[in-house]
Enzyme design. Structure first.
Site, PDB file in Angstrom:
ATOM      1  N   ASP A 151     -15.003   3.885 -21.501  1.00 49.55           N
ATOM      2  CA  ASP A 151     -14.138   3.805 -22.675  1.00 49.55           C
ATOM      3  C   ASP A 151     -14.639   4.859 -23.647  1.00 49.55           C
ATOM      4  OD1 ASP A 151     -12.745   3.250 -24.945  1.00 49.55           O
ATOM      5  OD2 ASP A 151     -13.774   1.355 -25.383  1.00 49.55           O
ATOM      6  N   ASP A 190      -4.396  -3.028 -29.835  1.00 51.28           N
ATOM      7  CA  ASP A 190      -5.677  -2.344 -29.753  1.00 51.28           C
ATOM      8  C   ASP A 190      -5.832  -1.444 -30.970  1.00 51.28           C
ATOM      9  OD1 ASP A 190      -7.834  -0.783 -29.214  1.00 51.28           O
ATOM     10  OD2 ASP A 190      -7.184  -0.117 -27.241  1.00 51.28           O
ATOM     11  N   GLU A 208      -5.764   2.254 -22.582  1.00 48.53           N
ATOM     12  CA  GLU A 208      -6.717   1.289 -23.139  1.00 48.53           C
ATOM     13  C   GLU A 208      -6.186  -0.146 -23.187  1.00 48.53           C
ATOM     14  OE1 GLU A 208      -7.976   3.237 -26.723  1.00 48.53           O
ATOM     15  OE2 GLU A 208      -9.175   4.659 -25.586  1.00 48.53           O
ATOM     16  N   LYS A 226     -12.235  12.622 -31.659  1.00 50.06           N
ATOM     17  CA  LYS A 226     -11.254  12.298 -30.615  1.00 50.06           C
ATOM     18  C   LYS A 226      -9.838  12.700 -31.021  1.00 50.06           C
ATOM     19  CE  LYS A 226      -9.745   8.284 -27.898  1.00 50.06           C
ATOM     20  NZ  LYS A 226      -9.967   6.847 -27.736  1.00 50.06           N
TER      21      LYS A 226
END
Lengths: 469, 563
Positions: B7, B168, B146, B69
């Site tokens: 992850d 999420d 995810e 990211k």
């Protein structure tokens, strides 16, 4: 295609059986191993579920709304969902007409739909549609009343509808909510009267002061009223500016801020059904023409500096390259020399004549020599640059490359110019030899570089691709 | 050979593996499962990753970077000291560190991984993630969304059937997925999300509000002050629901300010963000065409879902309490590890099949004759939430007489105008000269299980096919770039693994030293000097003892809770 055959079961209306059959088949048709069979299986599965639902409905006939029928018809065709969007749009425009016609008898409608929402949720889309309608009709007069002062419009006569609606529930929480709503609308009205303050986003932050913003009903009502207020404000501003008067518009950044809070662009069809098309256009066209770009750098922490890499246009590659022609290259050199002479040499020869009092012929010789030296320097810089050619070569569509037909670096370029000067020392013999080298001249070979006719290479490449050989 | 599941998060990363006795999370060199996604270079040019780097973010912010990211799949490069790094390269450093941790844990070489990406990541971002894996020496054949990973972990954990709504909310991205689990089938019905919404945005909003109140500008703060403010706000955010009315001492522009963190204040500045979080949820529900009563369970994933405000909003939307009995920080890594095991065809999982959807619409641009100033119209080819893998062909024809080339732009998005969608690339194919409309090309879009797109264009009259010549992709590396990046990264080394705990401790000590004054400062300096002396003697037992003591002391001195 028969979905039941693919699923290997008999037609039935039991979704559980269909799911079990699908699961069984899917384990033999894994999506990553057999993608095409999987798509077929999945379509069959979805279709079977729809058919089962239909059978169920046939068994116990109930009211089906138009939306479902449309969707089912689509599924039967089992095409790509491309049409589904269109279908949906059609549906929403349909409901648009309905709701406008209903608005006249708003009173009854409101009461009914309030009851409907109190019931346990049955059909999500349907429910949402109806609850939206209810709110629409209920707030219409309020918003206009509140914004009356600057919109100069009088629509106050429907006030009784609101009162009645609000009497439906005597919940103190709800009353507070309504009070808050009026308060905030008042603030919006005040702010709109202050043209200098409108475009500062900070001034609008009061909208989020209340936790009711997260309440669906409050949010939608306030959003609708503000939307209408903004639309009227901007419409008026546009009209008056066409008459030559200067009036402030609500700028796109504020519209985007409010759109973020009230999700207007997510409720386009609801807004169109609640308000005039023209009014909606005013806001939506402004939102469309000036899109909000999210800054990817937001939230990034640390680092000395962030640089944005320039996007390098990728060089095209061809299957075959053609060398430049000797004669054309000669002309290119002459063109370059002419250019330099016109730009620098001519003036410098005059200067030499005037300042050093030299005879004209001597001055010309000196400046011509200077031009040749200057040419070498220019050739070095220009051929190693991203243009890969001197102006003369550029005109001819020629480019200087290395053996891999890529751009040469400055170091390599210097070596190329040096090799050129070396071959010049051979004088006329060099010219003679070069005539027999087929475009790949002595200094090219020496410095392992090429002069390529890029234009021809490209054209020939495309011609071959088109299959016109 | 084992495949690990990773992850790769905005704030934290984790790594897991499926073994014979269940899924296991891999502890990193500090013995914990979460590795902060922070990368830095230290004074001698070695790489620092994870907690040590996060400590260094305060005092060495010009050589350390976090939350990169979001820059995946863009052309931005970040300068650390004198070197420039792309987000892909920085991610590869994190991946390399995780890979080494897994190798040490399993005691064997690892060459393959399944990496999770936000469901709403676009093709460029996915490609970049894949390349980051390759730069770290990991073959990445499978990317997993995810929320899907989280659902796998939950589905396997609970063995429950029904419809799940997965929310999420991570450090930088927000994802919504609606899944159905039955008979060993995990079917994703719809996915939606917001790539610019996460826990970091809440902190950002807090900081903006503080600076606005104090009439300060972000650019006028020293890097250290700004990073310190970030740390304090992050801590305050985490404590907001347990501790009302926290009093913070902020050091800004040379003056000390007291700031009271009230829940009203936090609530107010969270509202716009929470409203933004509602949009994808509503859209996913609409796309899945499921009434909220048919959702059996709402599952929360990602560290930021710990925010009480977010929970109560979700609770209000669905009229029930959301569940989160697996650790929201590591559940995605668990799911990725299970997917990795699935890929390896671990026999225990053979009866699970996963079907996913493409979360956004993919299409091409077509000539807009009505209003050319708006640019091309968007022609959807794969509609959003189509089940994948899928391959769809659409035909377009030439728009002008004697046209020699057809340029196929590849776009992703929902707007009817291409200029408002994301450009994924373009591909130019030559066509024979003909009057307009007579030359037809077939455009085939194939979208695979990893969420990667392949484009084939066939010119019907010549029968020639051009495939995957995506000539321009922002942020993507060409073979040459990749070789260069590999060489650059190979030069950069980590410190030996066994030293990492000491380094993290020293980094923390240094941060505390800089943050404190007077007596306390002298005290920390003495402690650190003493620790340095012990390190030099290289007696592991003694070092371990002192380290434990120091950790305890630092815990008492440290008021921050942000890692």
């Amino acid at each position: 295609m028969n979905p039941w055959e693919i699923l290997e079961i008999d037609p039935c209306n039991d979704t559980r059986t269909i799911k079990r059959a699908y699961a069984k088949q899917l384990k033999q048709t894994r999506p990553d191993e057999k993608p095409e069979e999987f798509q077929q299986l999945h379509t069959a599965y979805k279709w079977a579920l729809k058919l089962a639902e239909e059978m169920e409905e046939d068994a116990a006939p109930r009211e089906i709304c138009d939306y479902e029928n449309g969707a089912e018809a689509e599924m039967r065709e089992a095409t790509i969902s491309e049409h589904q969007l269109n279908e949906l749009n059609k549906d929403s425009s349909l409901s648009l007409e309905e709701s406008t016609s209903i608005r006249g008898s708003a009173n009854e409608m409101v009461v009914q739909s309030v009851e409907a929402t109190d019931e346990s949720p049955t059909e999500s889309t349907k429910k949402k549609e109806s609850s939206r309608q209810e709110l629409t009709t209920s707030t219409q007069p309020v918003s206009e009343e509140a914004l009356e002062n600057q919109c100069e419009s009088e629509y106050g006569q429907e006030e009784s509808t609101v009162e009645e609606l609000y009497q439906e529930e005597n919940d103190p929480e709800r009353e507070r909510k309504i009070a808050e709503y009026h308060k905030v609308l008042g603030q919006v009205g005040e702010l709109l009267q202050n043209p200098r303050e409108i475009n500062v986003e900070k001034n609008w932050h009061f909208l989020t002061d209340t936790p009711y913003m997260l309440d669906e009903e409050y949010n939608w009502n306030l959003g609708l009223s503000i939307f209408e207020g903004f639309a009227r404000f901007n419409q008026q501003a546009i009209q008056s500016s066409s008459k030559g008067k200067d009036q402030v518009l609500i700028p796109p950044n504020i519209l985007h801020y409010c759109n973020g809070l009230f999700d207007w662009s997510g409720n386009v069809s609801h807004l169109y059904s609640a308000l005039d098309e023209e009014l909606c256009e005013v806001i939506f066209s402004a939102l469309q023409n000036d899109t909000l770009e999210m800054d990817p750098l937001q939230g990034l922490r640390g680092g000395r500096k962030v640089v944005r890499k320039k996007v390098v246009e990728p060089t095209e590659t061809y299957d075959q390259y053609y060398f430049g022609h000797l004669l054309a290259r000669g002309i290119a050199v002459l063109l370059d020399l002419l250019l330099i002479y016109v730009a620098v040499g001519f003036i410098s020869s005059i200067v030499i004549m005037k300042v050093y009092k030299m005879p004209e012929s001597a001055a010309t010789t000196i400046s011509l020599g200077g031009c040749c030296l200057l040419y070498l320097v220019m050739a070095w810089i220009a051929e190693s640059s991203k243009f890969q050619a001197t102006p003369g070569k550029y005109l001819m569509g020629y480019k200087v490359t290395n053996k891999k037909f890529e751009r040469i670096g400055y170091g390599h370029g210097l070596w190329r110019v040096l090799s050129f000067t070396l071959t010049l020392l051979l004088g006329k013999i060099a010219w003679l030899i070069n005539c027999f080298l087929g475009g790949n001249l002595m200094h090219d070979r020496l410095s392992s570089s090429h002069v390529i006719n890029m234009r021809k290479s490209r054209e020939e490449y495309l011609r071959r691709l088109r299959g016109e050989e | 050979m084992a495949i690990i599941g990773i992850d790769l998060g905005t704030t934290n990363s984790a790594c897991g593996i499926l073994t014979d006795d269940g899924v296991k999370l891999v502890p990193n060199r500090l013995g914990v499962t979460l590795t902060p996604s922070v990368v830095g270079l230290d004074e001698i040019g070695k790489l620092v990753v994870g907690k040590t780097a996060k400590e260094r973010l305060i005092n060495h912010s010009d050589t350390t970077v976090a939350a990169f990211k979001r820059l995946m799949g863009t052309d931005h490069k970040i300068k650390l000291g004198r070197q420039q790094f792309s987000a892909t390269e920085l991610s590869s450093v994190v991946l390399r560190s995780l890979k080494e941790d897994a190798e040490a844990f399993l005691n064997k070489e690892i060459t393959e991984a399944v990496i999770s990406v936000p469901a709403y990541f676009n093709d460029n971002q996915r490609q970049a993630t894949k390349q980051a894996g390759e730069l770290a020496g990991l073959k990445v054949e499978r990317l997993i969304n995810e929320p899907t990973a989280a659902a796998i972990a939950y589905g396997l954990h609970d063995k429950r059937e029904g419809n799940f709504l997965i929310l999420d909310l991570g450090g930088g991205t927000f994802d919504v997925s609606i899944l159905e689990f039955f008979d060993g089938i995990m079917e994703v019905h719809a996915s939606a999300g917001d790539n610019y919404l996460g826990g970091e945005d809440f902190v950002e909003a807090m900081i903006d509000s503080v600076l606005e109140e104090l009439k300060l500008k972000k650019s006028s703060l020293k890097p250290r002050e700004l990073q310190n403010l970030y740390m304090q706000m992050e801590t305050a955010k985490r404590r907001i629901s347990q501790q009302a009315g926290q009093l913070l001492k902020l050091n800004l522009s040379g003056r000390e300010v007291e700031w009271k963190v009230t829940s009203e204040w936090f609530e107010k500045l969270s509202t716009p963000l929470l409203l933004r979080a509602k949009r994808p949820i509503e859209r996913a529900m609409r796309d899945a065409d499921l009434p909220s009563a048919k959702i059996d369970e709402v599952v929360l994933v990602g560290g930021s879902t710990r925010l009480a405000l977010f929970r109560s909003m979700v609770g209000r939307m669905f009229g029930r309490l959301p569940s989160c009995h697996l650790d929201p920080d590591t559940v995605v890594a668990l799911g990725a590890a299970i997917q990795a095991g699935l890929k390896e065809k671990n026999s225990a999982l053979d009866d699970i099949v996963l079907t996913d959807v493409c979360p956004y619409t993919l299409g091409t641009g077509i000539v807009n004759e009505d209003s050319p100033q708006l640019g091309s119209y968007f022609l959807p080819i794969i509609e959003r939430n189509t089940v994948v893998p899928v391959s769809i062909v659409r035909s377009v024809c030439t728009a002008r007489d004697n046209q020699t080339e057809v340029c196929v732009d590849i776009y992703q998005g929902e707007n009817r105008l291409v200029k408002k969608n994301v450009c994924l690339g373009e591909l130019t194919v030559p066509v024979p000269k003909k009057p307009k409309g007579e030359e037809v090309v077939d455009i085939r879009y194939s979208y695979d299980m990893n969420g990667l797109l392949e484009v084939d264009v066939t010119v019907l009259s010549t029968g020639k096919t051009f495939n995957k010549l995506v000539e321009f992709t922002p942020g993507a590396l060409s073979e040459r770039d990749k070789a260069a990046a590999l060489e650059k990264l190979a030069q950069l080394k980590f410190h030996p693994r066994e030293e990492e705990e000491n380094r993290a401790l020293v980094a923390r000590g240094e941060r505390l030293y800089e943050a404190s004054l007077g007596e306390q400062r002298d005290y920390i300096s003495k402690l650190l000097a003493n620790f340095d002396r012990i390190l030099e003697r290289q007696n592991p037992v003694k070092i371990g003892k002192v380290r434990a003591e120091l950790n305890k002391i630092f815990d008492q001195l440290d008021s921050e809770d942000w890692i």
